[in-house]
Design a protein around this motif. Structure first.
Motif, short mmCIF file in Angstrom:
data_model
loop_
_atom_site.label_atom_id
_atom_site.label_comp_id
_atom_site.label_asym_id
_atom_site.label_seq_id
_atom_site.Cartn_x
_atom_site.Cartn_y
_atom_site.Cartn_z
N THR A 479 44.31 -17.33 -6.55
CA THR A 479 43.60 -17.43 -5.27
C THR A 479 42.56 -16.31 -5.20
O THR A 479 42.66 -15.31 -5.93
N PRO A 480 41.57 -16.43 -4.33
CA PRO A 480 40.56 -15.38 -4.19
C PRO A 480 41.20 -14.06 -3.79
O PRO A 480 42.07 -14.02 -2.91
N SER A 481 40.77 -12.98 -4.42
CA SER A 481 41.31 -11.66 -4.11
C SER A 481 40.20 -10.62 -4.16
O SER A 481 39.44 -10.56 -5.12
N GLY A 482 40.14 -9.79 -3.14
CA GLY A 482 39.14 -8.73 -3.10
C GLY A 482 39.65 -7.41 -3.61
O GLY A 482 38.98 -6.37 -3.45
N GLU A 483 40.81 -7.39 -4.27
CA GLU A 483 41.43 -6.13 -4.69
C GLU A 483 40.77 -5.51 -5.92
O GLU A 483 40.78 -4.30 -6.09
N HIS A 484 40.21 -6.34 -6.80
CA HIS A 484 39.68 -5.81 -8.06
C HIS A 484 38.23 -6.25 -8.27
O HIS A 484 37.85 -6.66 -9.37
N LEU A 485 37.43 -6.14 -7.24
CA LEU A 485 36.04 -6.57 -7.34
C LEU A 485 35.23 -5.71 -8.32
O LEU A 485 34.18 -6.13 -8.80
N GLU A 486 35.75 -4.50 -8.62
CA GLU A 486 35.03 -3.65 -9.56
C GLU A 486 34.98 -4.26 -10.96
O GLU A 486 34.17 -3.83 -11.81
N LEU A 487 35.77 -5.30 -11.21
CA LEU A 487 35.76 -5.98 -12.51
C LEU A 487 34.56 -6.91 -12.66
O LEU A 487 34.25 -7.36 -13.76
N LEU A 488 33.89 -7.20 -11.55
CA LEU A 488 32.72 -8.08 -11.62
C LEU A 488 31.58 -7.35 -12.33
O LEU A 488 31.33 -6.16 -12.10
N GLY A 489 30.87 -8.09 -13.19
CA GLY A 489 29.79 -7.50 -13.97
C GLY A 489 28.42 -7.69 -13.34
O GLY A 489 28.29 -8.21 -12.22
N GLU A 490 27.39 -7.32 -14.07
CA GLU A 490 26.03 -7.35 -13.54
C GLU A 490 25.59 -8.76 -13.19
O GLU A 490 24.89 -8.97 -12.19
N GLU A 491 25.97 -9.75 -14.00
CA GLU A 491 25.57 -11.13 -13.71
C GLU A 491 26.19 -11.61 -12.39
O GLU A 491 25.53 -12.32 -11.62
N GLU A 492 27.43 -11.22 -12.15
CA GLU A 492 28.05 -11.59 -10.87
C GLU A 492 27.39 -10.85 -9.71
O GLU A 492 27.19 -11.41 -8.63
N LEU A 493 27.04 -9.58 -9.94
CA LEU A 493 26.41 -8.80 -8.87
C LEU A 493 25.04 -9.36 -8.49
O LEU A 493 24.60 -9.22 -7.34
N GLU A 494 24.36 -10.00 -9.44
CA GLU A 494 23.08 -10.62 -9.10
C GLU A 494 23.27 -11.70 -8.04
O GLU A 494 22.42 -11.89 -7.16
N LEU A 495 24.39 -12.42 -8.12
CA LEU A 495 24.70 -13.41 -7.08
C LEU A 495 24.91 -12.73 -5.73
O LEU A 495 24.45 -13.22 -4.69
N VAL A 496 25.61 -11.62 -5.75
CA VAL A 496 25.86 -10.88 -4.51
C VAL A 496 24.55 -10.37 -3.91
O VAL A 496 24.32 -10.46 -2.70
N LYS A 497 23.67 -9.86 -4.76
CA LYS A 497 22.39 -9.34 -4.28
C LYS A 497 21.56 -10.43 -3.61
O LYS A 497 20.88 -10.19 -2.60
N LEU A 498 21.61 -11.63 -4.18
CA LEU A 498 20.88 -12.74 -3.57
C LEU A 498 21.53 -13.13 -2.25
O LEU A 498 20.84 -13.31 -1.23
N ALA A 499 22.85 -13.24 -2.24
CA ALA A 499 23.55 -13.63 -1.01
C ALA A 499 23.30 -12.64 0.12
O ALA A 499 23.17 -13.03 1.29
#
Length: 582
Positions: A479-499
């Motif tokens: 299920t979705p979990s916000g506990e380990h978001l630091e595992l997201l990489g640069e490609e995932e962060l690009e999605l966040v930056k757009l959102a």
């Protein structure tokens, strides 16, 4: 950042604090206007995450070189924990790079705020009256009305989301010659309902089948009383009855698109209450209406044109190319004369006015803007008033023009189109181009399941999010979990930056009165999400669900869930339902 403050708003606050610090230090003089300062993504993403023009805007009034001011600002902004670098570009733009933790905090903000993410208080509770559709009450809604209806309705929702109070108004043109024609057309159908063979509908009347039930209602109510009666006995009555029936039909048609107005204002009632007379008297007292003679129309000579003295509004004083009559030679009001009184009435209950008109009314924009400026600006600033012109829509089927409707007589009805392709397809499609741009609506293309169809592409993004979440649950109980978001990489962060741009897009779209900006942005988000999802086709490590790494899977599902939330928020502003399966 506070719990409900989005990233761009937070950095606008940080920038203001930095400028305050420079004022306290004496580097900047106090009282400089900051309204033109922006905080936005740089045009080139390689330059950083945020860019501000503050040094460029303030340097001249501060009596400083832009780069000198920029250097002082960089020192202050670099003190922020969220800023990893601050650089000066060109003559004085400042580019900032933000920490991953800052972007991940914004991702959590989307989750925390949910359906309210992007909501703004920029409107300050001010009231905006939006008049849209306002089709003549002489028949069912047709596709010529559709685009303006959707633009106006989406704008109303957008402005409310941005902190305005909104009045959604429909102006019923029930005092002109067209409703007299409607009454005569209804009389033909009335006689037909009583058994008379009326034959072909006479030239100049409305031929559509939609008046058959109106004729039947009149026959049921009045029997044969008005069959042979002179027109003077039934014209007003039949006009009122027919207009009322048309409004019921119009409201039903608009409801198919999810559109409901707050107010229906009658031109006939406006005139009966003496509002145009009051407006004329007020304008005469201000020297803005006078009795004069219009110039002869181009190509006319004194032999075939009679000069008549008419009351003229001095619209040339407000940028129009000639003064405009507010009454006809027979003493009845021109459409403009009634319209200026109507707008004056609207302005009594609103802080700003917006009209959504068809592009065929472009010729009257100057004069009505002049009238509103004159009538609302007597004691100060005039009421802000914008007119958005909407181009017609060409209906096609596989590239060929669509034939007209039998029910309407000479056009394709809105109900027919919505019934065939659905409300959401119609609404989203109407917002996929700027309203002033020409639009083709091809029945085959708007329901096509391909990336070339923006409706499908955006809807599919939300459906794909839900499919991914279901897959995670089915393949390991993830299920979705916000506990380990630091595992997201640069490609995932690009999605966040757009959102994270969504709140500023909302504010910019509301300020410009352009709801299509939301549709454009959703297209960008959908493309970015699909692009990232497709990486997993060739790179197993990029798939959202990775059974070998529960923490990373939870983080990626959390990201997907927030992208879905963002898409749903945007679609809600457009009045489009987000589907979970396709």
């Amino acid at each position: 950042m506070s719990d409900n403050q989005t990233l761009y708003a937070a950095f606008a606050g940080h920038l203001n604090a930095a400028l305050d610090a420079l004022e306290v230090a004496g580097t900047l003089p106090g009282g400089l206007k900051r309204s033109a300062i922006t905080v936005e993504p740089p045009r080139d993403a390689s330059h950083g995450d945020l860019s501000t023009n503050a040094a460029m805007v303030l340097s001249k009034p501060a009596g400083m070189k832009p780069r000198d001011l920029a250097e002082a600002l960089v020192v202050e902004l670099s003190k922020l924990d969220s800023v990893t670098s601050a650089e000066i570009a060109g003559p004085g733009f400042i580019n900032l790079r933000l920490s991953s933790a800052t972007w991940l905090a914004e991702l959590r903000a989307i989750a925390a705020q949910g359906a309210d993410y992007g909501r703004s208080s920029i409107g300050g509770g001010t009231t905006v009256n939006i008049e849209y559709v306002s089709a003549n009450p002489t028949g069912p809604m047709h596709m010529g009305h559709c685009r303006g209806a959707v633009v106006g309705d989406a704008l109303a929702t957008l402005l409310e989301f941005a902190g305005h109070k909104v009045i959604k108004e429909y102006y019923v043109n029930d005092a002109g010659a067209q409703v007299q024609v409607l009454a005569r057309s209804a009389h033909v159908r009335y006689r037909e309902a009583l058994g008379e063979a009326v034959g072909a509908i006479p030239e100049g009347l409305y031929p559509g089948d939609y008046l058959i039930p109106v004729g039947q209602q009149l026959a049921d109510e009045f029997g044969t009383r008005y069959v042979a009666a002179p027109e003077s006995e039934w014209l007003t009555l039949f006009r009122e009855k027919a207009v009322a029936a048309m409004l019921v039909m119009i409201k039903q048609d608009l409801a198919l698109l999810g559109i409901h107005h707050d107010l229906f204002s009658s031109e006939a009632e406006l005139q009966a209450s003496g509002k145009p007379d009051e407006a004329e008297a007020w304008l005469r007292a201000k020297g803005l209406v006078y009795d004069g003679v219009l110039e002869a129309p181009k190509g006319k000579t004194l032999e075939d044109w009679e000069a008549v003295e008419l009351p003229l509004f001095k619209s040339t004083a407000f940028g129009d190319d000639q003064d405009r009559p507010i009454k006809k030679s027979d003493g009845t009001w021109t459409y403009f004369g009634a319209d200026l009184a109507y707008h004056f009435q609207k302005a009594q209950n609103a802080d700003a006015l917006v009209d959504i008109w068809g592009a065929d009314h472009a010729g009257t924009v100057k004069r009505i803007k002049a009238a509103v400026a004159a009538m609302t600006g007597a004691d100060g600033e005039p009421t802000p008033f914008e007119i958005k012109l909407v181009q017609m829509v060409q209906l096609l089927r596989d590239g060929e023009p669509v034939k007209m409707s039998k029910r309407s007589g000479n056009f394709v009805t809105l109900a027919e189109v919505v019934t065939e392709v659905g409300k959401d397809v119609v609404r989203f499609t109407m917002l996929t181009r700027k309203p002033e741009a020409q639009m083709d609506f091809d029945f085959a293309k708007v329901v096509e399941a391909s990336k070339d169809n923006p409706v499908f592409y955006v809807q599919y993004a939300n459906a794909r999010v839900h499919s991914t979440l279901r897959k995670g649950l089915a393949e390991g109980g993830f299920t979705p979990s916000g506990e380990h978001l630091e595992l997201l990489g640069e490609e995932e962060l690009e999605l966040v930056k757009l959102a994270a741009q969504f709140p500023r897009i909302v504010e910019a779209a509301a300020a410009a009165r352009e709801p299509h900006r939301i549709a454009f942005f959703l297209g960008d988000v959908a493309a970015a999400f699909h692009g990232y999802w497709n990486l997993g086709n060739d790179r197993v490590e990029k798939r959202f669900v990775n059974a070998a790494d529960a923490n990373l899977t939870g983080a990626r599902l959390f990201l997907a869930a927030q992208i879905g939330q963002l898409v749903r928020n945007g679609l809600a502003l457009l009045g489009v339902e987000a589907v979970e399966e396709m």
